[in-house]
Design a protein around this motif. Sequence first.
Motif, short mmCIF file in Angstrom:
data_model
loop_
_atom_site.label_atom_id
_atom_site.label_comp_id
_atom_site.label_asym_id
_atom_site.label_seq_id
_atom_site.Cartn_x
_atom_site.Cartn_y
_atom_site.Cartn_z
N PHE A 5 0.84 -1.19 0.00
CA PHE A 5 0.00 0.00 0.00
C PHE A 5 0.89 1.25 0.00
CE2 PHE A 5 -2.79 -2.95 2.65
CZ PHE A 5 -3.34 -3.53 1.51
N TYR A 6 0.72 2.07 -1.01
CA TYR A 6 1.58 3.25 -1.14
C TYR A 6 0.80 4.39 -1.74
CZ TYR A 6 1.76 2.45 -6.16
OH TYR A 6 1.42 2.31 -7.49
N GLU A 7 1.34 5.59 -1.57
CA GLU A 7 0.84 6.77 -2.26
C GLU A 7 2.00 7.46 -2.96
OE1 GLU A 7 -1.63 9.50 -0.20
OE2 GLU A 7 -2.80 7.94 0.81
N VAL A 8 1.67 8.22 -3.98
CA VAL A 8 2.68 8.91 -4.78
C VAL A 8 2.52 10.41 -4.62
CG1 VAL A 8 3.67 9.23 -7.08
CG2 VAL A 8 2.59 7.05 -6.47
N VAL A 41 0.73 3.22 5.52
CA VAL A 41 0.52 2.92 6.94
C VAL A 41 1.62 3.51 7.81
CG1 VAL A 41 0.27 1.11 8.68
CG2 VAL A 41 -0.75 0.82 6.40
N THR A 42 2.87 3.23 7.43
CA THR A 42 4.01 3.67 8.26
C THR A 42 4.53 5.04 7.87
OG1 THR A 42 5.67 2.69 6.78
CG2 THR A 42 4.71 1.26 8.49
N GLY A 43 4.24 5.50 6.66
CA GLY A 43 4.79 6.76 6.19
C GLY A 43 6.22 6.64 5.70
N GLN A 44 6.77 5.43 5.74
CA GLN A 44 8.16 5.22 5.32
C GLN A 44 8.32 5.48 3.83
OE1 GLN A 44 9.79 1.41 6.53
NE2 GLN A 44 11.17 1.37 4.75
N ILE A 45 9.46 6.09 3.46
CA ILE A 45 9.77 6.33 2.05
C ILE A 45 10.25 5.02 1.44
CG2 ILE A 45 11.30 7.51 0.43
CD1 ILE A 45 11.11 9.97 2.16
N VAL A 94 8.20 10.09 5.51
CA VAL A 94 8.04 11.32 4.74
C VAL A 94 8.05 12.53 5.66
CG1 VAL A 94 6.85 10.23 2.81
CG2 VAL A 94 5.52 11.05 4.77
N ASP A 95 7.51 12.40 6.86
CA ASP A 95 7.50 13.51 7.80
C ASP A 95 8.90 13.86 8.27
OD1 ASP A 95 4.78 13.76 7.60
OD2 ASP A 95 4.34 12.65 9.44
N MET A 123 -0.74 10.42 5.44
CA MET A 123 -1.27 9.41 4.52
C MET A 123 -2.15 8.41 5.28
SD MET A 123 1.85 8.36 1.99
CE MET A 123 2.91 7.94 3.36
N ARG A 124 -3.15 7.97 4.63
CA ARG A 124 -4.01 6.94 5.19
C ARG A 124 -4.26 5.89 4.10
NH1 ARG A 124 -2.66 9.30 8.83
NH2 ARG A 124 -3.79 10.20 10.59
N ASP A 125 -4.28 4.64 4.52
CA ASP A 125 -4.56 3.56 3.57
C ASP A 125 -6.01 3.69 3.11
OD1 ASP A 125 -4.91 1.28 2.15
OD2 ASP A 125 -4.65 -0.10 3.84
N PRO A 126 -6.24 3.93 1.83
CA PRO A 126 -7.60 4.13 1.36
C PRO A 126 -8.49 2.89 1.52
CG PRO A 126 -6.09 3.87 -0.49
CD PRO A 126 -5.25 4.01 0.74
N ARG A 127 -7.86 1.73 1.78
CA ARG A 127 -8.66 0.52 1.98
C ARG A 127 -8.95 0.25 3.45
NH1 ARG A 127 -4.75 -1.60 -2.58
NH2 ARG A 127 -3.70 0.17 -1.64
N GLY A 128 -8.51 1.21 4.29
CA GLY A 128 -8.86 1.14 5.70
C GLY A 128 -8.10 0.07 6.48
N ARG A 129 -6.94 -0.35 5.99
CA ARG A 129 -6.18 -1.40 6.67
C ARG A 129 -5.08 -0.80 7.53
NH1 ARG A 129 -5.62 -6.00 1.89
NH2 ARG A 129 -7.73 -5.84 1.13
#
Length: 466
Positions: free
Chosen positions: A371-374, A402-406, A433-434, A460-466
Amino acid sequence: MSTRVVIIGGGPGGYEAALVAAGDGASVTLIERQGLGGNAVLTDVVPSKTIIATAEWRSIASRAPQLGIRDADGSDSAEFDEHLVDMAAVNARVGRLVRKQSGDIAARLEAAGVRVIDAQARLVSPTTVEAAGETLEADAILIATGARPRVLPDAAPDGVRILTWTQLYSLADVPEHLIVVGSGVTGAEFAGAYRLLGAEVTLVSSGERVLSKEDPEAAQVVQDVFASGGMTVLGGARAQSVVNTGAGVQVRLADGRVVEGSHCLMAVGSVPNTQELGLEAAGVAVDERGYILVDRVSRTSARGVYAAGDCTGVLPLASVAATQGRIAMAHALGDAVQPLDLGLVASNVFTTPEIASVGATEAQLVERGIFYEVSRLDLARNPRAKMLGIDTGFVKIFGHTVTGQILGAVIVGSRASEHIYPLSLAVSQHLTVDQVASAFTVYPSLSGTTSEVARRLHGMRDPRGR
């Protein structure tokens, strides 16, 4: 009695390993047949990037009018792109830099107490090496013999008009029309450089786009720049044969088309230098392509024998070769070892603009189901980029939802190779990222865009709610 180490090959994998071993008190002998520095210094990285640096200067000079720099007569049409390139002088400079770098390596090895033998080496057993009529017994052996350009049967290089990348540095003039076969890193870099140097360039790509292993969006930027700069890119084309006609070259494609030019550069991959090394006698296994099989601490199938660099086929980067060599010596000498992690490797394509990347690609994240965001921003909106007349490129970061890790990053732009380092640190040290966004950047600076891209991934939040 100190540990006896024999290293075959004086490229980054070999000489870095030698310095580590000597620093740990080992008795080290390094055997090199062509010159210290290996292909990276003698025929590949150092010379090619020197030519690319000259080409990049012309790209920078072409922006001079928009920065307010006029011709001596005060006109706006300074035509900076018509600066003449003295190829003989460029190649002479390449030669000087190569000799200087190779000499610096020799001095470092001598200062460290490493014995260097100029000869061809051959393994007799897992503990014995022969070179220059001498038999050397070893407690540990490292093979770092590199690779050489792949040659196609119907496109054999002649060093005059049909060339490999090791033969470009003898050209007296900029080629009138250079046909580059192969659109991987080597082909794309040289195609871009020689176009900037003033050659007409046709790039023959077997895929529909250049740099097929790079981030697709980044590769598209480079391909668009190639096209806007007057390069002809033949996508989905495969070269079948190349002929030196005396006055030029003819490249016949698999679909029957014939492309004519003055010179042809063959950039169709590499093959390992693993023949006539006595690998079988020493029990060192190779794969079907001839690459030496190694594990993550550089061990081969033969006890006490290690291998590093392009002869292993792990990843053809000088930085990876050097890391493999250092890991091998640490393991051989009983030091703490961190196994090679290719997921942490930072790499760069030295086109104009450059493409730098580190960590996971977007395709890998999708394949792994992570799960990631861009977050992505164009450099054109950066104030420092505006001042420098830079309007091409971007910064892209992949963050874990989830973790915000790059997880990975891509930078396209001028000197991307320099700007990827903080993101390489972030990936290797598992920063979020923070954490990257909270670090100060200079204003104005190109690195300010990296901070802003990270900042946009805050919360960031997991859009699938996990």
